[in-house]
Design an enzyme around this catalytic site. Structure first.
Site, mmCIF file in Angstrom:
data_model
loop_
_atom_site.group_PDB
_atom_site.id
_atom_site.type_symbol
_atom_site.label_atom_id
_atom_site.label_comp_id
_atom_site.label_asym_id
_atom_site.label_seq_id
_atom_site.Cartn_x
_atom_site.Cartn_y
_atom_site.Cartn_z
ATOM 1 N N SER A 67 0.830 -1.194 0.000
ATOM 2 C CA SER A 67 0.000 0.000 0.000
ATOM 3 C C SER A 67 0.876 1.261 0.000
ATOM 4 O O SER A 67 1.758 1.395 -0.849
ATOM 5 C CB SER A 67 -0.966 -0.041 1.184
ATOM 6 O OG SER A 67 -2.027 0.864 1.014
ATOM 7 N N ASP A 94 -9.647 -5.987 -4.710
ATOM 8 C CA ASP A 94 -9.225 -4.903 -3.827
ATOM 9 C C ASP A 94 -10.235 -3.758 -3.894
ATOM 10 O O ASP A 94 -10.524 -3.246 -4.972
ATOM 11 C CB ASP A 94 -7.837 -4.422 -4.270
ATOM 12 C CG ASP A 94 -7.135 -3.578 -3.237
ATOM 13 O OD1 ASP A 94 -7.824 -2.829 -2.513
ATOM 14 O OD2 ASP A 94 -5.895 -3.648 -3.164
ATOM 15 N N HIS A 135 -7.190 -5.934 -0.205
ATOM 16 C CA HIS A 135 -6.034 -5.044 -0.103
ATOM 17 C C HIS A 135 -4.985 -5.560 0.883
ATOM 18 O O HIS A 135 -3.942 -4.933 1.064
ATOM 19 C CB HIS A 135 -6.498 -3.648 0.327
ATOM 20 C CG HIS A 135 -5.475 -2.572 0.099
ATOM 21 N ND1 HIS A 135 -4.939 -2.286 -1.143
ATOM 22 C CD2 HIS A 135 -4.864 -1.708 0.964
ATOM 23 C CE1 HIS A 135 -4.063 -1.309 -1.040
ATOM 24 N NE2 HIS A 135 -3.984 -0.940 0.230
#
Length: 325
Positions: free
Chosen positions: A149, A276, A304
Site C-alpha cells: 500500500s 481490492d 487489499h
C-alpha cells in the site's frame, strides 16, 4: 480432514495466537509509554519450520527451490498506512521456512514504534527506520524490498537513496508513484482529491488543534473492514482492528522526488490484487501502465491485504521474483 491438514491448521492457529499476543502487548505498551520506542520483528525468530495453508488458494503448493542458488536472500517487508510489522506474520513464517531471511520494520509512528503520529510530517521522517536499516547494511549486502500500500512510497524513497543496496523492489497493491506525485493521489478514486479530503473528511485528526491543519487520519473500524479486509479471515480482521494505528497525513501529501539516474535504475515488480476495494484493479493497472515495472503478477480473490487473504499466493510470487536473475 486428514492428519496433515489438521496439522497445517494447528500450526497456523499457533502462529496467529503469537501475532495476537504481540498486538495485545503493543496496545499495553502504547498505554504505558509516551516516548519513542521501536522494535523489529523477523530475522531472529526461532519458531519451527512449517507450511501455511492458504484457504483461498487452488490447493497448489509452492514449488521446491534451492535458497542456496539465490544471491540475495534477505527480504525487508514494509507495511502500509495504519499497519505495522505485525501484518506480515504469515509471510515471515513462510519465507523463513523457505530458507530466506525476512526483516520487518515498523515505520515511524506505526506498530511498536511509539512516536506520536501527529509529529510525523514528512516522508523522510516516516521512512526513517527503513532508511536507518539500509544505512547500516554492510556495503557488500543487498536486500529485496517489499512494500504494501503506501509502503510503496517508502520503498520508492529508499530506492532513490540506496539503489546500490536494493536488488529488487516489489510493490504489493502499492503506491508506485511517479516523480512529483503524492502517495495520496493514488487513492483519489476512492477518497476524492487531496484538497477535498483535507477540507471535508470525517476521518481527520487535528493533533495541533482544530485551528491548525490536520496531522493524520484514521478510518472507523467498519470502514476499514470494507476497504482493506473484504476477503480476509475473521481472526486476521480481529488482529488488525486491535493493531491499526492513525496514519500521519504529511507523508501521504508530500510530492515524491524520483530521478532516472537512481530510482530509474532499480528493478521494480508489481503485485496486483484483483478483489481490492481500497486500491481498485483499474487503478493498479493504471499505475503499472504509467510506471512500467519489470514484471507484473496478479492474485485472484485477494483484498487489499494479501498477507491475510492470500498469504500462500503472495509467498509464491515473492519466491518467483527472488529467483529472477
Amino acid at each position: 480432514m486428514n492428519r496433515s491438514q489438521r496439522k497445517l491448521l494447528a500450526d497456523e492457529e499457533l502462529l496467529h495466537r503469537r501475532a495476537l499476543s504481540m498486538a495485545i502487548h503493543q496496545t499495553q505498551l502504547s498505554q504505558r509509554f509516551d516516548g519513542s520506542m521501536s522494535r523489529r520483528v523477523g530475522s531472529t525468530s526461532t519458531r519451527k519450520h512449517r507450511t501455511l495453508s492458504d484457504p483461498f488458494s487452488n490447493g497448489k503448493q509452492v514449488p521446491d527451490f534451492s535458497s542456496e542458488s539465490l544471491t540475495v536472500k534477505k527480504f525487508v517487508l514494509v507495511h502500509g498506512e495504519g499497519f505495522g510489522a505485525w501484518c506480515w506474520y504469515k509471510i515471515v513464517a513462510s519465507l523463513e521456512e523457505s530458507g530466506l531471511s525476512p526483516i520487518t520494520v515498523d515505520l515511524t509512528g506505526s506498530g511498536f514504534n511509539m512516536t506520536d503520529t501527529n509529529t510525523v510530517s514528512t516522508l523522510e521522517d516516516y521512512s526513517k527506520p527503513l532508511i536507518e536499516y539500509l544505512e547500516n547494511l554492510p556495503q557488500e549486502d543487498k536486500v529485496i524490498l517489499v512494500g504494501h500500500s503506501t509502503g510503496g512510497a517508502s520503498i520508492s524513497y529508499a530506492l532513490e537513496r540506496f539503489p546500490e543496496k536494493i536488488s529488487k523492489a516489489i510493490f504489493v497493491c502499492a503506491t508506485m508513484v511517479s516523480n512529483g506525485q503524492r502517495p495520496f493521489d493514488v487513492f483519489s478514486q476512492e477518497l476524492g482529491s487531496a484538497e477535498k479530503f483535507m477540507k471535508e473528511s470525517q476521518f481527520l485528526i487535528y493533533g495541533n488543534g482544530k485551528d491548525e491543519p490536520p496531522t493524520g487520519f484514521m478510518f472507523e473500524k467498519q470502514h476499514m473492514k470494507g476497504l482493506y479486509f473484504n476477503q480476509s479471515p475473521n481472526k486476521d480482521i480481529a488482529l488488525a482492528m486491535m493493531s491499526m494505528r492513525p496514519v500521519p497525513l504529511g507523508p501521504m501529501m508530500e510530492k515524491v522526488t524520483l530521478t532516472a539516474e537512481r530510482y530509474g535504475k532499480g528493478r521494480r515488480f508489481y503485485v496486483q490484487t484483483l478483489d481490492d476495494l481500497a486500491l481498485s484493479p483499474d487503478v493498479q493497472e493504471k499505475l503499472v501502465r504509467e510506471n512500467s515495472p519489470e514484471g507484473v503478477y496478479k492474485i485472484k480473490g485477494s483484498d487489499h491485504s494479501p498477507f491475510f487473504s492470500k498469504p500462500q499466493s503472495l509467498h509464491k510470487i515473492l519466491l518467483e521474483i527472488a529467483q529472477i536473475p
